[in-house]
Design a protein around this motif. Structure first.
Motif, PDB file in Angstrom:
ATOM      1  N   ARG A  87       0.838  -1.195   0.000  1.00  0.00           N
ATOM      2  CA  ARG A  87       0.000   0.000   0.000  1.00  0.00           C
ATOM      3  C   ARG A  87       0.878   1.251   0.000  1.00  0.00           C
ATOM      4  O   ARG A  87       1.851   1.345   0.756  1.00  0.00           O
ATOM      5  CB  ARG A  87      -0.922  -0.008   1.236  1.00  0.00           C
ATOM      6  N   VAL A  88       0.471   2.202  -0.834  1.00  0.00           N
ATOM      7  CA  VAL A  88       1.199   3.460  -0.958  1.00  0.00           C
ATOM      8  C   VAL A  88       0.207   4.582  -0.693  1.00  0.00           C
ATOM      9  O   VAL A  88      -0.869   4.632  -1.307  1.00  0.00           O
ATOM     10  CB  VAL A  88       1.823   3.614  -2.362  1.00  0.00           C
ATOM     11  N   TYR A  89       0.555   5.474   0.229  1.00  0.00           N
ATOM     12  CA  TYR A  89      -0.325   6.578   0.607  1.00  0.00           C
ATOM     13  C   TYR A  89       0.297   7.901   0.159  1.00  0.00           C
ATOM     14  O   TYR A  89       1.517   8.101   0.291  1.00  0.00           O
ATOM     15  CB  TYR A  89      -0.521   6.607   2.119  1.00  0.00           C
ATOM     16  N   VAL A  90      -0.528   8.817  -0.352  1.00  0.00           N
ATOM     17  CA  VAL A  90      -0.021  10.121  -0.777  1.00  0.00           C
ATOM     18  C   VAL A  90      -0.905  11.240  -0.236  1.00  0.00           C
ATOM     19  O   VAL A  90      -2.129  11.098  -0.134  1.00  0.00           O
ATOM     20  CB  VAL A  90       0.081  10.239  -2.317  1.00  0.00           C
ATOM     21  N   THR A  91      -0.263  12.344   0.120  1.00  0.00           N
ATOM     22  CA  THR A  91      -0.958  13.573   0.505  1.00  0.00           C
ATOM     23  C   THR A  91      -0.640  14.642  -0.530  1.00  0.00           C
ATOM     24  O   THR A  91       0.272  14.481  -1.342  1.00  0.00           O
ATOM     25  CB  THR A  91      -0.520  14.030   1.901  1.00  0.00           C
ATOM     26  N   ASN A  92      -1.371  15.773  -0.512  1.00  0.00           N
ATOM     27  CA  ASN A  92      -1.298  16.655  -1.677  1.00  0.00           C
ATOM     28  C   ASN A  92      -0.776  18.060  -1.444  1.00  0.00           C
ATOM     29  O   ASN A  92      -0.681  18.832  -2.396  1.00  0.00           O
ATOM     30  CB  ASN A  92      -2.687  16.756  -2.316  1.00  0.00           C
ATOM     31  N   SER A  93      -0.422  18.448  -0.216  1.00  0.00           N
ATOM     32  CA  SER A  93       0.047  19.817   0.023  1.00  0.00           C
ATOM     33  C   SER A  93       1.544  19.814   0.281  1.00  0.00           C
ATOM     34  O   SER A  93       2.057  18.979   1.029  1.00  0.00           O
ATOM     35  CB  SER A  93      -0.677  20.429   1.225  1.00  0.00           C
ATOM     36  N   LEU A  94       2.248  20.785  -0.320  1.00  0.00           N
ATOM     37  CA  LEU A  94       3.699  20.871  -0.165  1.00  0.00           C
ATOM     38  C   LEU A  94       4.093  21.770   0.999  1.00  0.00           C
ATOM     39  O   LEU A  94       4.664  21.326   1.991  1.00  0.00           O
ATOM     40  CB  LEU A  94       4.319  21.383  -1.472  1.00  0.00           C
ATOM     41  N   TYR A  95       3.801  23.046   0.878  1.00  0.00           N
ATOM     42  CA  TYR A  95       4.146  24.055   1.881  1.00  0.00           C
ATOM     43  C   TYR A  95       3.269  25.240   1.545  1.00  0.00           C
ATOM     44  O   TYR A  95       3.120  25.583   0.366  1.00  0.00           O
ATOM     45  CB  TYR A  95       5.642  24.375   1.795  1.00  0.00           C
ATOM     46  N   GLY A  96       2.662  25.859   2.534  1.00  0.00           N
ATOM     47  CA  GLY A  96       1.602  26.828   2.288  1.00  0.00           C
ATOM     48  C   GLY A  96       1.883  27.831   1.189  1.00  0.00           C
ATOM     49  O   GLY A  96       1.105  27.983   0.239  1.00  0.00           O
ATOM     50  N   SER A  97       2.996  28.528   1.286  1.00  0.00           N
ATOM     51  CA  SER A  97       3.293  29.572   0.306  1.00  0.00           C
ATOM     52  C   SER A  97       3.607  28.996  -1.066  1.00  0.00           C
ATOM     53  O   SER A  97       3.314  29.617  -2.097  1.00  0.00           O
ATOM     54  CB  SER A  97       4.461  30.426   0.795  1.00  0.00           C
ATOM     55  N   TRP A  98       4.173  27.793  -1.106  1.00  0.00           N
ATOM     56  CA  TRP A  98       4.468  27.161  -2.395  1.00  0.00           C
ATOM     57  C   TRP A  98       3.189  26.608  -3.021  1.00  0.00           C
ATOM     58  O   TRP A  98       3.036  26.650  -4.247  1.00  0.00           O
ATOM     59  CB  TRP A  98       5.519  26.061  -2.217  1.00  0.00           C
ATOM     60  N   ASP A  99       2.274  26.088  -2.193  1.00  0.00           N
ATOM     61  CA  ASP A  99       0.951  25.707  -2.706  1.00  0.00           C
ATOM     62  C   ASP A  99       0.327  26.884  -3.448  1.00  0.00           C
ATOM     63  O   ASP A  99      -0.182  26.742  -4.569  1.00  0.00           O
ATOM     64  CB  ASP A  99       0.013  25.332  -1.554  1.00  0.00           C
ATOM     65  N   ASP A 100       0.344  28.036  -2.799  1.00  0.00           N
ATOM     66  CA  ASP A 100      -0.307  29.220  -3.360  1.00  0.00           C
ATOM     67  C   ASP A 100       0.355  29.682  -4.651  1.00  0.00           C
ATOM     68  O   ASP A 100      -0.303  30.215  -5.552  1.00  0.00           O
ATOM     69  CB  ASP A 100      -0.291  30.361  -2.342  1.00  0.00           C
TER      70      ASP A 100
END
Length: 468
Positions: A396-409
């Motif tokens: 099983r491989v799990y992934v999340t989607n946010s990098l770092y707040g300001s870089w997300d933006d």
């Protein structure tokens, strides 16, 4: 008197792979605005549970504006590294949550109820600065003689140099700075080791002022972000060798050493090349007594119409892969590479670590593609596979989607969303998205999802001392 050892401390990768599967996943989630507290969320991963794929626990921080980032366990299998180390009473029980913006570290106890972790201590920024001389804690690993906390900033919270603070396994007191002679090292990011080789490796990102408001184009194009690996004497904290990957290879981030304790190789991910916007993965290894590194994977940028790109990328007419995380299965067979920019997670067979072979790929999100999750095929996704974690058995491989707040933006200016996905990995090669597992959106109460740790350990939380 009998000696008891935490059953999730495994002497070898083989033992870890054979252990019972995880039933819970712990995620750090954060509020970009700072209006609400960040939190530790708990998701049920038991396929036999009625709550499978749902958020079943939620513990909010007492503070705001921390921006939780990389977190980890207080203790793990590396406790077996040193003869005579007392594992009696030492448990994989506490999760330490560093705040990248606040420099606070919050400690949560996952017992007696692992679904409802409770706060037991906050290590303030002042203690970290006074006792170790560091700020902006980024990555946490449980080591054989303490907790290793890599930090981006110096005591003033700005230019550093960054480095590693050592915390006590039991009391969580900040003991000291780990380095005794840092040599040319100034920039910091990840830290990992080959325990049996008495070697610690560190990578480079940038100082807080270089990263906290997003990518600085002048610094990127001037090749000012980190582009080297550093090798250290683990026992003495002494710098031994710097390996430069080339100034164009900007932001050397995640380190994944082989799990085989007798091996002397590992992988490092590089976010971007200023020559062609490609991303890459490098293999380090020891050769004739010296450490060296070579590029073994190169992932090209994908052309895209300028009008579909965020302002930061419009002059280039392409989407860079932006490799922001990599993860190596416990059996050292498969390497997973997250391309947060293009929204792709790649699987490589690295049975021969010098010659990786791509064996699988899935698309979720992406700056341009916005590939949907199969559970909602009409809904485009923002963000992309970012932090990636692999179960101990590699299935099983799990992934999340946010990098770092300001870089997300910066790269997803219309919003990055919040989601957590699971993929099933074929041990012969191949990946498939689990349609029935997709906590997202309001399940995370307006927070973004950054990283996951699995109950009992995972592919990137432990290092082992015995081959069998």
């Amino acid at each position: 008197m009998s000696v008891t050892t935490d059953p999730t401390f495994y002497r070898s990768p083989v033992e870890a792979i054979a252990a019972p599967p995880e039933r819970l996943a712990y995620l750090v989630v954060f509020d970009r605005s700072g209006a609400s507290p960040d939190a530790l969320a708990v998701v049920d991963t038991d396929p036999e549970s009625a709550d499978h794929g749902r958020v079943v626990g939620w513990s909010e921080l007492p503070t705001r504006g921390d921006e939780l980032h990389h977190f980890g366990w207080n203790a793990c299998s590396s406790a077996f590294a040193h003869a005579g180390h007392h594992t009696d009473g030492l448990q994989r029980r506490y999760l330490l949550l560093p705040g990248l913006r606040s420099s606070n570290v919050h400690v949560y106890d996952t017992q007696p109820d692992p679904r409802q972790p409770r706060l037991v201590r906050t290590i303030g920024a002042e203690e970290l600065a006074a006792n170790a001389g560091y700020s902006r804690p980024h990555t946490l690993h449980c080591g054989p003689d303490g907790i290793y906390l890599s930090c981006l900033g110096g005591v003033d919270g700005d230019e550093g140099p960054g480095g590693i603070a050592v915390l006590d396994h039991d009391t969580f007191d900040v003991l000291r700075a780990w380095e005794t002679d840092r040599g040319p090292q100034r920039l910091a990011y990840d830290a990992w080791w080959h325990l049996n080789q008495n070697t610690l490796i560190t990578s480079e990102w940038g100082t807080p002022s270089m990263i906290e408001d997003g990518v600085v184009p002048e610094l990127l194009l001037g090749n000012e972000y980190g582009h080297a690996l550093h090798f250290w004497d683990l026992a003495e904290g002494r710098h031994e060798q710097r390996v430069d990957l080339g100034p164009q290879h900007q932001m050397v981030l995640e380190l994944r050493p082989s799990h085989d304790p007798n091996a002397t190789w590992g992988f490092a991910g590089v976010v971007i090349s200023t020559e062609d916007l490609s991303a890459s993965v490098w293999r380090w290894h020891r050769e004739d007594g010296e450490w060296t590194a070579e590029k073994v994977i190169s992932i090209p940028a994908e052309p895209a119409p300028a009008e579909e790109l965020p302002p930061a990328l419009q002059p280039f007419g392409a989407v860079p892969p932006l490799v922001t995380d990599i993860n190596l299965s416990v059996d050292d067979r498969f390497l997973y590479v997250s391309c947060w920019g293009t929204g792709e997670l790649k699987q490589y067979d690295v049975s021969d670590p010098a010659d990786p072979r791509e064996t699988g790929s899935v698309r979720l999100g992406g700056i341009v593609r916005r590939a949907p999750h199969p559970s909602a095929p009409e809904e485009p996704l923002a963000g992309g596979p970012q932090m990636v974690e692999v179960s101990r058995d590699g299935s099983r491989v799990y992934v999340t989607n946010s990098l770092y707040g300001s870089w997300d933006d910066q790269f997803y200016p219309d919003g990055v969303g919040a989601w957590f996905a699971k993929l099933d990995a074929d041990q012969r090669g191949g990946l498939r998205v689990d349609e029935g597992f997709f906590p997202s959106g309001e399940e995370f109460r307006g927070r973004r999802v950054h990283q996951v740790r699995l109950q009992g350990g995972d592919a990137s939380s432990d290092s082992y001392c015995h081959a069998r």
